[in-house]
Enzyme design. Structure first.
Site, PDB file in Angstrom:
ATOM      1  N   GLN A 211      30.432  -4.316 -21.501  1.00 44.83           N
ATOM      2  CA  GLN A 211      31.486  -4.767 -22.397  1.00 44.83           C
ATOM      3  C   GLN A 211      31.370  -4.041 -23.740  1.00 44.83           C
ATOM      4  O   GLN A 211      30.271  -3.888 -24.290  1.00 44.83           O
ATOM      5  CB  GLN A 211      31.389  -6.271 -22.628  1.00 44.83           C
ATOM      6  CG  GLN A 211      31.634  -7.121 -21.391  1.00 44.83           C
ATOM      7  CD  GLN A 211      33.102  -7.203 -21.001  1.00 44.83           C
ATOM      8  OE1 GLN A 211      33.960  -6.563 -21.585  1.00 44.83           O
ATOM      9  NE2 GLN A 211      33.384  -8.006 -19.991  1.00 44.83           N
ATOM     10  N   GLU A 261      28.501  -6.084  -5.542  1.00 43.30           N
ATOM     11  CA  GLU A 261      29.213  -5.137  -6.396  1.00 43.30           C
ATOM     12  C   GLU A 261      29.651  -3.939  -5.558  1.00 43.30           C
ATOM     13  O   GLU A 261      28.880  -3.414  -4.764  1.00 43.30           O
ATOM     14  CB  GLU A 261      28.316  -4.680  -7.554  1.00 43.30           C
ATOM     15  CG  GLU A 261      28.815  -3.487  -8.349  1.00 43.30           C
ATOM     16  CD  GLU A 261      30.180  -3.706  -8.982  1.00 43.30           C
ATOM     17  OE1 GLU A 261      31.009  -2.786  -8.910  1.00 43.30           O
ATOM     18  OE2 GLU A 261      30.409  -4.806  -9.541  1.00 43.30           O
ATOM     19  N   ASP A 307      33.251 -12.289 -11.814  1.00 45.98           N
ATOM     20  CA  ASP A 307      33.806 -11.541 -12.939  1.00 45.98           C
ATOM     21  C   ASP A 307      34.520 -10.305 -12.389  1.00 45.98           C
ATOM     22  O   ASP A 307      34.043  -9.172 -12.531  1.00 45.98           O
ATOM     23  CB  ASP A 307      32.674 -11.151 -13.902  1.00 45.98           C
ATOM     24  CG  ASP A 307      33.187 -10.408 -15.128  1.00 45.98           C
ATOM     25  OD1 ASP A 307      34.409 -10.383 -15.359  1.00 45.98           O
ATOM     26  OD2 ASP A 307      32.344  -9.822 -15.854  1.00 45.98           O
ATOM     27  N   CYS A 334      39.364 -10.799 -17.215  1.00 47.78           N
ATOM     28  CA  CYS A 334      39.926  -9.950 -18.268  1.00 47.78           C
ATOM     29  C   CYS A 334      41.443  -9.846 -18.147  1.00 47.78           C
ATOM     30  O   CYS A 334      42.073  -9.105 -18.908  1.00 47.78           O
ATOM     31  CB  CYS A 334      39.298  -8.554 -18.220  1.00 47.78           C
ATOM     32  SG  CYS A 334      39.551  -7.698 -16.639  1.00 47.78           S
TER      33      CYS A 334
END
Length: 376
Positions: A211, A261, A307, A334
């Site tokens: 981030q 991931e 996320d 986001c």
């Protein structure tokens, strides 16, 4: 409010002429209205802002171009291939000004040719940099490795910054992608840019995701862990886990973490982070989230942190969670629109207990949101 002399041309900060408190109120109203449109009503949704909303960005993407025979460096105008020549940025802070001076001197001293996308001729295309605690990782994006001045550039960086990591990415593509996927070459200095976040040691390569606003990131991660309430007996899923910082934070308080991931480079860095932090109870899975979670016995997990990217979570991933025994979900997003879509699906089986937002990108339209879902 501070004034920016590039504001009319750059377009990166849409709300520099709006009081910061008003920006937060506007984002709160937008998010609250959006959620209600999807049938989710938890009252007015607070947007947590910054005490000092400037100089927060730790990463920058600079473009090079020739203008009237002079090389310029800066940001693309919004919706255009034109480059705004800059010497500073309110959102990046003083470190960017130092870097631009160094890059201008490097280009001028060694007569580095600037790439022209029309003729496909020239060497230097972009410079991408990340600066944390005055340590810097700089990647030059060029069409060839044959150019002068690398020692000079490295020495100037060392004079102005702490630890220096200087990389090269050779990009001969004709599209608009900044990096070529063939990889990065370390020119000089340290292989990694290393730091800590909430006590977690991490190291980054040029393509690692972190981030850009570490202060807001810290607050969001702390809140996410508080909401998830990990217990020593819990097995927890960390979905879309990136380089694994949240996996470490969770692993310190629970029995087992399985992180999923898609990006292989990110999971490689995650394994490195587990070694750095001496974490033994995180199990890393590389691949599409919906496919990888289907391989697990999800009934063994009690909680999940997810996320995802702007596209949100895959429908199959949400279905697997819904069919499981997972009692508690913390969803970090986001993109409010895909978040609302996903929550409308989850809300049939979970109570949407809390929603809070954070101003990860002051003076822009973006909002980062955290949601707590509890099984009905």
């Amino acid at each position: 409010m501070k004034q920016c002399k590039y504001d009319k041309f750059c377009g990166g900060c849409k709300y520099l002429d709006v009081e910061y408190s008003t920006q937060l109120q506007d984002k709160s109203r937008y998010l609250t209205r959006l959620m209600r449109d999807y049938g989710i009503d938890v009252g007015s949704i607070a947007v947590n802002g910054m005490h000092y909303p400037y100089g927060y960005r730790n990463k920058v993407h600079l473009a090079f171009k020739m203008l009237k025979g002079k090389p310029i460096i800066g940001f693309f105008e919004e919706g255009s291939s034109k480059v705004v020549d800059i010497d500073s940025c309110l959102l990046n802070g003083e470190w960017l000004g130092k870097l631009i001076v160094i890059l201008r001197g490097f280009v001028k001293r060694f007569k580095i040719s600037i790439y022209d996308p029309m003729t496909k001729v020239g060497t230097l295309r972009y410079a991408v940099a990340r600066c944390i605690d005055n340590d810097i990782q700089l990647t030059l994006v060029t069409t060839t490795k044959n150019f002068a001045g690398r020692e000079y550039l490295y020495s100037k960086l060392c004079q102005n910054f702490g630890v220096v990591s200087l990389y090269l990415n050779i990009n001969k593509r004709t599209d608009k992608l900044v990096f070529d996927d063939k990889g990065f070459q370390l020119i000089k200095g340290e292989k990694y840019l290393c730091s800590t976040l909430l006590g977690v040691k991490y190291c980054l390569t040029p393509d690692s995701f972190l981030q850009v606003n570490r202060d807001i990131c810290k607050n969001m991660y702390k809140t996410a862990i508080d909401w998830l309430q990990p217990l020593p007996s819990d097995n927890i899923l960390d979905l879309y886990s990136g380089i694994g910082i949240t996996s470490v934070l969770l692993a310190r308080q629970c029995a087992r973490v399985d992180s999923i991931e898609y990006n292989a480079s990110a999971t490689s860095m995650a394994r490195n982070i587990m070694r750095l932090n001496d974490v033994q109870n995180v199990f890393i899975h590389t691949g599409d989230c919906a496919s990888e979670i289907a391989k697990l016995n999800v009934s063994e997990y009690s909680k999940v942190f997810l996320d995802p990217a702007r596209a949100g979570a895959e429908e199959n991933t949400l279905d697997t969670i819904i069919k499981s025994n997972i009692k508690r979900i913390v969803y970090m997003s986001c993109n409010p629109e895909t978040l609302a879509r996903d929550l409308s699906r989850l809300s049939q089986y979970y109570t949407i207990s809390r929603i809070e937002a954070w101003d990860m990108f002051p003076f822009t339209e973006h909002i980062e949101t955290l949601v707590l879902c509890e099984r009905k």
